[in-house]
Design an enzyme around this catalytic site. Structure first.
Site, PDB file in Angstrom:
ATOM      1  N   SER A  22      18.584 -19.405   9.875  1.00 45.43           N
ATOM      2  CA  SER A  22      17.749 -18.937   8.291  1.00 45.43           C
ATOM      3  C   SER A  22      17.703 -20.057   6.642  1.00 45.43           C
ATOM      4  O   SER A  22      19.083 -19.860   6.584  1.00 45.43           O
ATOM      5  CB  SER A  22      17.638 -18.018   8.025  1.00 45.43           C
ATOM      6  OG  SER A  22      16.581 -17.389   7.317  1.00 45.43           O
ATOM      7  N   TYR A  45      21.875 -10.578   5.933  1.00 43.36           N
ATOM      8  CA  TYR A  45      21.245 -11.574   6.622  1.00 43.36           C
ATOM      9  C   TYR A  45      21.898 -12.758   6.230  1.00 43.36           C
ATOM     10  O   TYR A  45      21.381 -14.155   7.235  1.00 43.36           O
ATOM     11  CB  TYR A  45      19.654 -11.197   6.518  1.00 43.36           C
ATOM     12  CG  TYR A  45      18.247 -12.297   7.978  1.00 43.36           C
ATOM     13  CD1 TYR A  45      19.280 -11.949   8.672  1.00 43.36           C
ATOM     14  CD2 TYR A  45      17.712 -13.252   7.212  1.00 43.36           C
ATOM     15  CE1 TYR A  45      18.571 -12.426   9.883  1.00 43.36           C
ATOM     16  CE2 TYR A  45      17.198 -13.962   8.244  1.00 43.36           C
ATOM     17  CZ  TYR A  45      17.139 -13.434   9.366  1.00 43.36           C
ATOM     18  OH  TYR A  45      16.880 -14.431  10.881  1.00 43.36           O
TER      19      TYR A  45
END
Length: 328
Positions: free
Chosen positions: A174, A187
């Site tokens: 990501s 994350y």
């Protein structure tokens, strides 16, 4: 149907919906046989977080219930769509954060088609929380899927690739691997781990004709709806630093727009592309540079003193001088 990946067999984790579903179908459209995967069959019921829904308007609730069905599905639905389009696919359920699921996915490919050539890891978990309030369960849930779950699948598949001297490993990260304004350090850590692992794999496996690359997508998925809900909740803090949304729902493009780039990475034409990190967002494809030391300082003695470190620290923030050219 194309034939760019004809004869190849791929595992695509997290391909029941969203980015994984788009990529599984793109691979299959090029002749690849695909093992589709997600945690479990979808029962057709959209799970609602009652606490979050209670903090958004009725209009927002109605919008979410209209949008969510666009993004739900499971491995069997994806496989059925591939077969209906003339391709070959089989569904295999399981949570890749379980070591045995990695083996199950590879065994399914071998038993069905005799070999495994491509692993595309897309399964993920995420959440939003200021670090001082983050529960351990959120950290563990996110980081046991990736990079840990990605490793489990690769661990079981890679010997087959080594034996046949050909393989493609493509891991989904990501843009959060570089940090960002979202309050989700778990994350960021998860995706930075994916990048680091992929770099290590690229170096280790290159001699066997196996490439390893990462893509960091921005795409409209179920998580995009979750983010819109979170952005519109009545809450003590924003999910972003500063309060402004990172990207609008309307401004986010579908993963199908870049899926064929991943199909290209999975084929013979990308044999020399390894150890790369790409950002994929709609029709935009970008390639990240690798980190490099750009400033340095050197102690005068055998070890740094605090005073000398303070005196010379500014050198860390200056560009390194160019190496001598050898010319007078």
């Amino acid at each position: 149907m194309g034939d760019y990946l004809k004869g190849k067999v791929a595992i695509v984790t997290g391909s029941g919906q969203g980015i994984g579903r788009a990529i599984a179908k793109a691979l299959a459209a090029q002749g690849c046989k695909v093992v589709t995967n997600n945690r479990a069959p979808w029962d057709g019921v959209i799970p609602i977080d009652e606490e979050k829904f209670s903090k958004i308007s009725k209009e927002m609730q109605e919008w979410a219930m209209q949008e969510y069905p666009k993004y739900y599905g499971d491995a069997e639905r994806t496989a059925a769509d591939i077969i209906a389009a003339g391709g070959e696919a089989v569904a295999c359920y399981g949570d890749i954060s379980d070591f045995e699921t990695g083996k199950k996915l590879v065994d399914t490919a071998i038993e069905k088609w005799g070999h495994i050539d491509i692993v595309v890891n897309i399964a993920a978990a995420f959440g939003f929380s200021p670090v001082e309030k983050m529960p351990r369960s959120m950290w563990d849930r996110v980081n046991t899927v990736k990079p840990t779950g990605y490793f489990y699948v690769i661990r079981h598949a890679v010997q087959h690739m080594i034996d046949q001297k050909w393989g493609r490993i493509i891991n989904c990260a990501s843009p959060a691997w570089t940090g960002g304004i979202l309050r989700q350090c778990e994350y960021c850590a998860s995706n930075a781990g994916v990048v680091g692992m992929t770099w290590g794999l690229a170096d280790e496996l290159k001699e066997y004709g196996i490439t390893a690359n990462t893509f960091a997508p921005a795409a409209k998925t179920r998580a995009s709806v979750d983010m819109e809900i979170y952005n519109n909740m009545e809450k003590e803090e924003s999910n972003t630093i500063g309060g402004a949304p990172e990207i609008s729902y309307e401004g986010t493009e579908a993963p199908e727009n870049f899926a064929n780039f991943i199909a290209w990475l999975a084929g013979d034409d990308a044999a020399d592309v390894t150890g790369q990190v790409f950002m994929t967002m709609g029709k935009f494809i970008g390639r990240y540079s690798k980190p490099a030391i750009e400033g340095a300082m050197l102690a005068d003695g055998a070890a740094w003193t605090l005073e000398e470190a303070a005196q010379k620290a500014e050198n860390l923030f200056k560009p390194m001088p160019a190496p001598p050219s050898g010319k007078k």
